[in-house]
Design a protein around this motif. Structure first.
Motif, PDB file in Angstrom:
ATOM      1  N   UNK A  41       0.822  -1.204   0.000  1.00  0.00           N
ATOM      2  CA  UNK A  41       0.000   0.000   0.000  1.00  0.00           C
ATOM      3  C   UNK A  41       0.850   1.246   0.000  1.00  0.00           C
ATOM      4  N   UNK A  42       0.182   2.368  -0.280  1.00  0.00           N
ATOM      5  CA  UNK A  42       0.832   3.672  -0.265  1.00  0.00           C
ATOM      6  C   UNK A  42       0.236   4.520   0.848  1.00  0.00           C
ATOM      7  N   UNK A  89       4.873   7.595   1.485  1.00  0.00           N
ATOM      8  CA  UNK A  89       5.561   6.364   1.907  1.00  0.00           C
ATOM      9  C   UNK A  89       4.883   5.167   1.266  1.00  0.00           C
ATOM     10  N   UNK A  90       5.587   4.042   1.326  1.00  0.00           N
ATOM     11  CA  UNK A  90       5.050   2.792   0.783  1.00  0.00           C
ATOM     12  C   UNK A  90       5.347   1.663   1.749  1.00  0.00           C
ATOM     13  N   UNK A 148       8.408  -3.982   5.175  1.00  0.00           N
ATOM     14  CA  UNK A 148       9.291  -2.835   5.187  1.00  0.00           C
ATOM     15  C   UNK A 148       8.500  -1.588   4.802  1.00  0.00           C
ATOM     16  N   UNK A 149       8.794  -0.491   5.468  1.00  0.00           N
ATOM     17  CA  UNK A 149       8.173   0.790   5.133  1.00  0.00           C
ATOM     18  C   UNK A 149       9.257   1.736   4.638  1.00  0.00           C
ATOM     19  N   UNK A 150       9.015   2.378   3.491  1.00  0.00           N
ATOM     20  CA  UNK A 150       9.988   3.313   2.941  1.00  0.00           C
ATOM     21  C   UNK A 150       9.307   4.650   2.674  1.00  0.00           C
ATOM     22  N   UNK A 161      -6.581   0.471  -7.471  1.00  0.00           N
ATOM     23  CA  UNK A 161      -7.049   0.929  -6.163  1.00  0.00           C
ATOM     24  C   UNK A 161      -5.927   1.502  -5.296  1.00  0.00           C
ATOM     25  N   UNK A 162      -4.732   0.949  -5.416  1.00  0.00           N
ATOM     26  CA  UNK A 162      -3.612   1.434  -4.631  1.00  0.00           C
ATOM     27  C   UNK A 162      -3.085   2.756  -5.175  1.00  0.00           C
TER      28      UNK A 162
END
Length: 489
Positions: A179-180, A190-191, A201-203, A221-222
């Motif tokens: 997801x974003x 972020x993603x 992981x979150x970036x 949708x994302x």
């Protein structure tokens, strides 16, 4: 999930040819780039194409001069920059009574083709000359000759990715976009990603470029973009031993059933025959050749070579790719849909769709231009996108060492090259190795099952697999090959 988010200027979603090109173009300009691919690099259409780097001669009939000019310029650039990977391929188009296009139409078309390419490759062969050069080809009125190019599409994609990594990009295959995250204004900030063995992981990021081919619609949708209607079109191909019909060059002709262009040419020591163009409404389903498509290609081959008598029992394997075509919505036939690419952008998200293998560099430039409002200022590209190399497959530095030493039995692939792929090219499964890092699964009879015992020790030593893991991988690989690359007997 890691609470401290590493920041990237750009997240590229999709590890096919266009995503690889975007990552390379951005990284070479100094952007901090992360590329993620849900499956393996080049696992979709970028390893299941017609393997042609071409100008699109048929676009003349559609009046798509701009696309043809762009494609021809890209073809010429790749022939210069990747000589071991993109190779010239002479074509012959036979002329027969009542069959289109005729000699005069081809002469005019090939004149324009050469003019746009900037060099002459066209020629004409009489019926007697055709019989001497290519016995068995039905060409009562002679044949027109011209030149395009061929490649190993998966290795071309990997070459771009190798250069992107060398320029500083981080590349992650078998990693999904979960997801974003957006700020109050709706802009992406972020993603969230999930990689191997469920690691999340979150970036933080400045921009996302989604280049997911025919699956782009599944990300709608994302992405929260008003994406165009995509029309996934399946292009299927069959491969047979070159000894069965030993062509010295490519042959292109129009199918008697529907007038579509079809072709056959030597590729990596085998004979490649393609292609179909049929709707596949479910882009999420893995494409596979249908019996009707196989019969269509066999009929085409026997039309051009009436004495050959090629049958299903001669076929070695098949593959099908999905073309990410923008739907016109006017009910036109699949082959009449445009192959132009389309770029859409809003709130830090760019969607790249459509296009073709040959024009990946132009597609990457268009996507980065659309992403410019959310990226740091990037300098102009200096020189061609793909840095020139004398050996376009592996790169200059690696080529000599990878060609040295013993080869796997019955192949021209050295053990050194195999070990290099296992150690440095993010192989996670056997199909990554045998379908995309190498082409042994397609080129060897029985999907290279005879080589599996020889691969166990290198996989254990370099990937850390135990005996049970290798057995599971071998079973998975053979099931996948039979399901997605088999033929109808």
């Amino acid at each position: 999930m890691n609470g401290t988010a590493e920041r990237f200027d750009l997240l590229v979603v999709g590890g096919g040819i266009s995503g690889a090109a975007v990552a390379l173009a951005a990284a070479r300009r100094g952007a901090k780039v992360l590329l993620v691919e849900r499956q393996d690099f080049a696992a979709g259409s970028s390893s299941n194409s017609s393997k042609l780097v071409h100008g699109g001669l048929r676009y003349l009939k559609q009046g798509a001069w701009g696309l043809m000019r762009e494609s021809l310029q890209a073809r010429e650039q790749l022939l210069r920059d990747a000589p071991g990977l993109v190779r010239p391929m002479p074509f012959l188009m036979p002329h027969r009574p009542g069959q289109s296009p005729g000699r005069l139409a081809m002469r005019a078309g090939l004149f324009a083709y050469d003019q746009l390419a900037g060099r002459r490759t066209r020629r004409f062969l009489s019926a007697a000359q055709v019989a001497a050069e290519l016995p068995g080809l039905a060409a009562e009125q002679g044949a027109s000759g011209y030149e395009d190019a061929t490649t190993d599409d998966a290795r071309l994609t990997l070459r771009l990715l190798q250069e992107a990594r060398a320029a500083g990009a981080e590349l992650c295959n078998h990693t999904a976009l979960l997801g974003l995250e957006r700020d109050e204004a709706g802009r992406v900030r972020a993603a969230r990603l999930r990689g191997l063995e469920g690691f999340e992981r979150r970036v933080a990021l400045g921009c996302v470029i989604a280049s997911a081919g025919a699956q782009l619609g599944l990300l709608a949708p994302t992405l929260k973009l008003a994406l165009p209607s995509l029309r996934p079109l399946r292009g299927s191909h069959v491969l047979l031993p070159l000894a069965r019909l030993p062509l010295p060059c490519a042959v292109a002709w129009t199918h008697a059933q529907d007038g579509r262009p079809v072709f056959a040419y030597p590729w990596l020591g085998a004979l490649l025959v393609g292609t179909t163009d049929v709707d596949q409404p479910d882009a999420a389903a893995r494409p596979r050749i249908s019996r009707d498509e196989q019969d269509y290609l066999l009929a085409a081959l026997n039309q051009a070579f009436p004495q050959a008598g090629v049958q299903a029992s001669d076929l070695q394997c098949s593959w099908s790719g999905l073309r990410p075509v923008i739907a016109s919505g006017d009910g036109r036939a699949p082959s009449q849909e445009s192959r132009e690419h389309l770029v859409q952008a809003a709130d830090g998200v760019v969607a790249l769709s459509g296009g073709k293998l040959t024009t990946f560099a132009a597609m990457a430039e268009a996507a980065l231009q659309a992403a410019a409002p959310w990226l740091p200022p990037l300098p102009s590209m200096q020189g061609p996108l793909l840095p020139p190399a004398r050996d376009g497959v592996w790169g200059d530095a690696l080529a000599p060492s990878l060609r040295a030493g013993p080869c796997l039995p019955g192949t021209d692939l050295t053990l050194a090259a195999l070990r290099h792929s296992l150690q440095h090219e993010q192989v996670r499964h056997l199909d990554d190795l045998l379908l995309r890092r190498t082409r042994l699964g397609l080129l060897r009879p029985g999907f290279a099952a005879d080589l599996l015992p020889l691969l166990e020790a290198p996989c254990q030593a370099l990937l850390g697999w135990d005996t049970a893991r290798f057995a599971r991988e071998a079973e998975r690989y053979l099931a996948l090959m039979n399901e997605e690359h088999g033929v109808h007997r």
